[in-house]
Design a protein around this motif. Structure first.
Motif, PDB file in Angstrom:
ATOM      1  N   GLN A  91     -26.619 -11.748   6.802  1.00  0.00           N
ATOM      2  CA  GLN A  91     -27.230 -11.878   5.472  1.00  0.00           C
ATOM      3  C   GLN A  91     -27.576 -13.324   5.163  1.00  0.00           C
ATOM      4  O   GLN A  91     -28.633 -13.625   4.627  1.00  0.00           O
ATOM      5  CB  GLN A  91     -26.230 -11.430   4.398  1.00  0.00           C
ATOM      6  CG  GLN A  91     -26.276  -9.982   4.022  1.00  0.00           C
ATOM      7  CD  GLN A  91     -25.288  -9.713   2.878  1.00  0.00           C
ATOM      8  OE1 GLN A  91     -25.405 -10.267   1.799  1.00  0.00           O
ATOM      9  NE2 GLN A  91     -24.328  -8.876   3.152  1.00  0.00           N
ATOM     10  N   MET A  92     -26.615 -14.213   5.483  1.00  0.00           N
ATOM     11  CA  MET A  92     -26.812 -15.626   5.168  1.00  0.00           C
ATOM     12  C   MET A  92     -27.952 -16.208   6.010  1.00  0.00           C
ATOM     13  O   MET A  92     -28.785 -16.964   5.512  1.00  0.00           O
ATOM     14  CB  MET A  92     -25.518 -16.429   5.400  1.00  0.00           C
ATOM     15  CG  MET A  92     -24.391 -16.083   4.439  1.00  0.00           C
ATOM     16  SD  MET A  92     -24.838 -16.294   2.681  1.00  0.00           S
ATOM     17  CE  MET A  92     -24.795 -14.614   2.086  1.00  0.00           C
ATOM     18  N   ALA A  93     -27.985 -15.834   7.286  1.00  0.00           N
ATOM     19  CA  ALA A  93     -29.052 -16.331   8.169  1.00  0.00           C
ATOM     20  C   ALA A  93     -30.411 -15.875   7.646  1.00  0.00           C
ATOM     21  O   ALA A  93     -31.384 -16.648   7.635  1.00  0.00           O
ATOM     22  CB  ALA A  93     -28.823 -15.834   9.595  1.00  0.00           C
ATOM     23  N   SER A  94     -30.459 -14.631   7.189  1.00  0.00           N
ATOM     24  CA  SER A  94     -31.716 -14.096   6.671  1.00  0.00           C
ATOM     25  C   SER A  94     -32.117 -14.833   5.386  1.00  0.00           C
ATOM     26  O   SER A  94     -33.277 -15.213   5.210  1.00  0.00           O
ATOM     27  CB  SER A  94     -31.531 -12.595   6.415  1.00  0.00           C
ATOM     28  OG  SER A  94     -32.467 -12.137   5.506  1.00  0.00           O
ATOM     29  N   MET A  95     -31.139 -15.057   4.523  1.00  0.00           N
ATOM     30  CA  MET A  95     -31.410 -15.787   3.270  1.00  0.00           C
ATOM     31  C   MET A  95     -31.896 -17.205   3.572  1.00  0.00           C
ATOM     32  O   MET A  95     -32.850 -17.691   2.977  1.00  0.00           O
ATOM     33  CB  MET A  95     -30.127 -15.815   2.437  1.00  0.00           C
ATOM     34  CG  MET A  95     -30.310 -16.337   1.033  1.00  0.00           C
ATOM     35  SD  MET A  95     -29.237 -17.683   0.511  1.00  0.00           S
ATOM     36  CE  MET A  95     -28.190 -18.106   1.833  1.00  0.00           C
ATOM     37  N   LEU A  96     -31.227 -17.861   4.524  1.00  0.00           N
ATOM     38  CA  LEU A  96     -31.575 -19.256   4.843  1.00  0.00           C
ATOM     39  C   LEU A  96     -32.952 -19.373   5.489  1.00  0.00           C
ATOM     40  O   LEU A  96     -33.584 -20.428   5.447  1.00  0.00           O
ATOM     41  CB  LEU A  96     -30.537 -19.863   5.791  1.00  0.00           C
ATOM     42  CG  LEU A  96     -29.130 -20.081   5.229  1.00  0.00           C
ATOM     43  CD1 LEU A  96     -28.158 -20.454   6.339  1.00  0.00           C
ATOM     44  CD2 LEU A  96     -29.132 -21.165   4.148  1.00  0.00           C
ATOM     45  N   SER A  97     -33.418 -18.278   6.095  1.00  0.00           N
ATOM     46  CA  SER A  97     -34.704 -18.351   6.793  1.00  0.00           C
ATOM     47  C   SER A  97     -35.881 -18.210   5.816  1.00  0.00           C
ATOM     48  O   SER A  97     -37.032 -18.375   6.216  1.00  0.00           O
ATOM     49  CB  SER A  97     -34.786 -17.279   7.882  1.00  0.00           C
ATOM     50  OG  SER A  97     -34.855 -16.006   7.276  1.00  0.00           O
ATOM     51  N   LYS A  98     -35.556 -17.863   4.548  1.00  0.00           N
ATOM     52  CA  LYS A  98     -36.638 -17.716   3.561  1.00  0.00           C
ATOM     53  C   LYS A  98     -36.574 -18.849   2.539  1.00  0.00           C
ATOM     54  O   LYS A  98     -35.709 -18.855   1.677  1.00  0.00           O
ATOM     55  CB  LYS A  98     -36.498 -16.390   2.810  1.00  0.00           C
ATOM     56  CG  LYS A  98     -36.653 -15.157   3.672  1.00  0.00           C
ATOM     57  CD  LYS A  98     -36.424 -13.891   2.825  1.00  0.00           C
ATOM     58  CE  LYS A  98     -36.008 -12.708   3.684  1.00  0.00           C
ATOM     59  NZ  LYS A  98     -34.625 -12.269   3.463  1.00  0.00           N
TER      60      LYS A  98
END
Lengths: 249, 249
Positions: free
Chosen positions: B224-231
């Motif tokens: 989740q965090m990786a996905s959030m950080l990628s946006k």
């Protein structure tokens, strides 16, 4: 008024504590309560350092401007904005998220997350018969604080919280009139009304100091604020925060 | 466990409310509790806007990304960092405090003050049998939010808080392991230990989603965090905050 509201509205900052350390169980209850607070998109962007080491506490008291209660308390917590573990996650997933991690938005998220957790910690402590005080003075010399508690990049100590068994019971300071802080539907921008409210508030605060100090201290709220605003303090913050990797873009 | 700790540790964000408005008495109890929170050097650098107007609520829901609970709730609060009244005080005393008001330090003070007050408000509400949810989505389009609630310079809406009678009871989401969030004396920087803890935590969170969605949602916390950080989101924030007079020097 229920017990929770009573705890909240009975708050006063405690700056003198008995010489009695918190137990690990008490500390864990406080941390668990802190962690239960809301967190922006589940990001949990904070860390808490609990300082037990007597020498470190003495050094922190010094760095915070000689505040004895930073040294003498039941436990000393330091609340930090923390995106370090998010940087580790970015590395783990092979991503470059520098721009996101360095954004002012994420800086705000981390400061807000840490502060929500801290307020839960303070309320938990107060409900257990303990007292607490926030230590913004920790921001006087943050470079030294970071060295002392060995923070990695993307970790920024925001404030301390000294907790312990209260050894005094200070009066409560009256807050701004509700109608100045709370507006309905739109922000009230009537300057004259504002200044009139502040004049009344100044009288109340002046009476409070007069009574508390047997007429020794003459002060008003706007007077205090004007004095505070006239002293530039911690003007190194913008640069320092950026040095830690926050608030850069 | 006392009633306060129980309230704190029982927190969950409520996103569905009964169609029942808070009374003015409830609202005032919430605001009084918010005001009782600590404030840095007594600065009280925040304001709260309570939105009752149905059309404004609908517009805010839209601006926050179509979150229905911004519109449908018992009351909607907007917490703002606020140094506007301090600017008025500077004017009243004939001072030029531009540099101080614009400093990153004072920006942090105002964000922290507003957040301490907000968390008290949420806890007060929860103790009264109400539910609440923070609305960070308010920061999606802050310019429009400011226009809608007519904020002056040096006032920055930080987040909303929707409050009301809960119409659902969501599960609690397990927080990061205590040892990852809480360190004693120094920040633990052992990356391998960190990543190992996160792997275990990922398994727990994955089970939570699996159970809650009958196997439909596969997700981990680091994922989740990786996905959030990628946006990159709200990358306009640095410029906007400065436009409002904060965080400039």
């Amino acid at each position: 008024m229920n017990q929770v509201i009573e705890t909240l509205q009975n708050h006063r900052s405690i700056r003198k504590f008995d010489d009695r350390a918190l137990t690990d169980e008490q500390i864990h209850t406080i941390i668990k309560s802190a962690q239960a607070a809301s967190t922006s998109s589940f990001v949990q962007a904070y860390s808490i350092i609990g300082v037990k080491d007597k020498q470190k506490k003495a050094q922190l008291a010094e760095l915070a401007g000689g505040q004895t209660y930073v040294e003498n308390n039941g436990h000393f917590f330091i609340f930090c904005a923390d995106l370090y573990r998010h940087q580790l996650i970015a590395e783990k997933y092979g991503q470059d998220n520098k721009a996101v991690l360095e954004s002012t938005e994420k800086f705000m998220v981390a400061v807000i997350d840490a502060t929500l957790a801290a307020q839960n910690a303070v309320i938990a402590a107060e409900s257990m018969g303990l007292g607490a005080v926030y230590i913004g003075g920790l921001r006087n010399q943050l470079n030294e604080v970071c060295d002392l508690i060995k923070t990695p990049p993307l970790v920024l100590p925001l404030f301390g919280v000294a907790v312990g068994y209260p050894a005094h019971q200070p009066d409560q300071k009256q807050r701004l009139p509700l109608e100045q802080v709370y507006h309905e539907d739109v922000y009230q921008q009537d300057k004259d009304m504002y200044l009139e409210q502040l004049e009344k508030y100044d009288q109340d605060i002046s009476q409070y100091y007069d009574k508390r100090t047997n007429g020794q201290r003459k002060d008003t709220w706007t007077g205090q604020m004007a004095s505070m605003l006239s002293k530039p303090t911690r003007m190194y913050m913008k640069e320092f925060v950026a040095k830690k990797g926050f608030n850069k873009q």
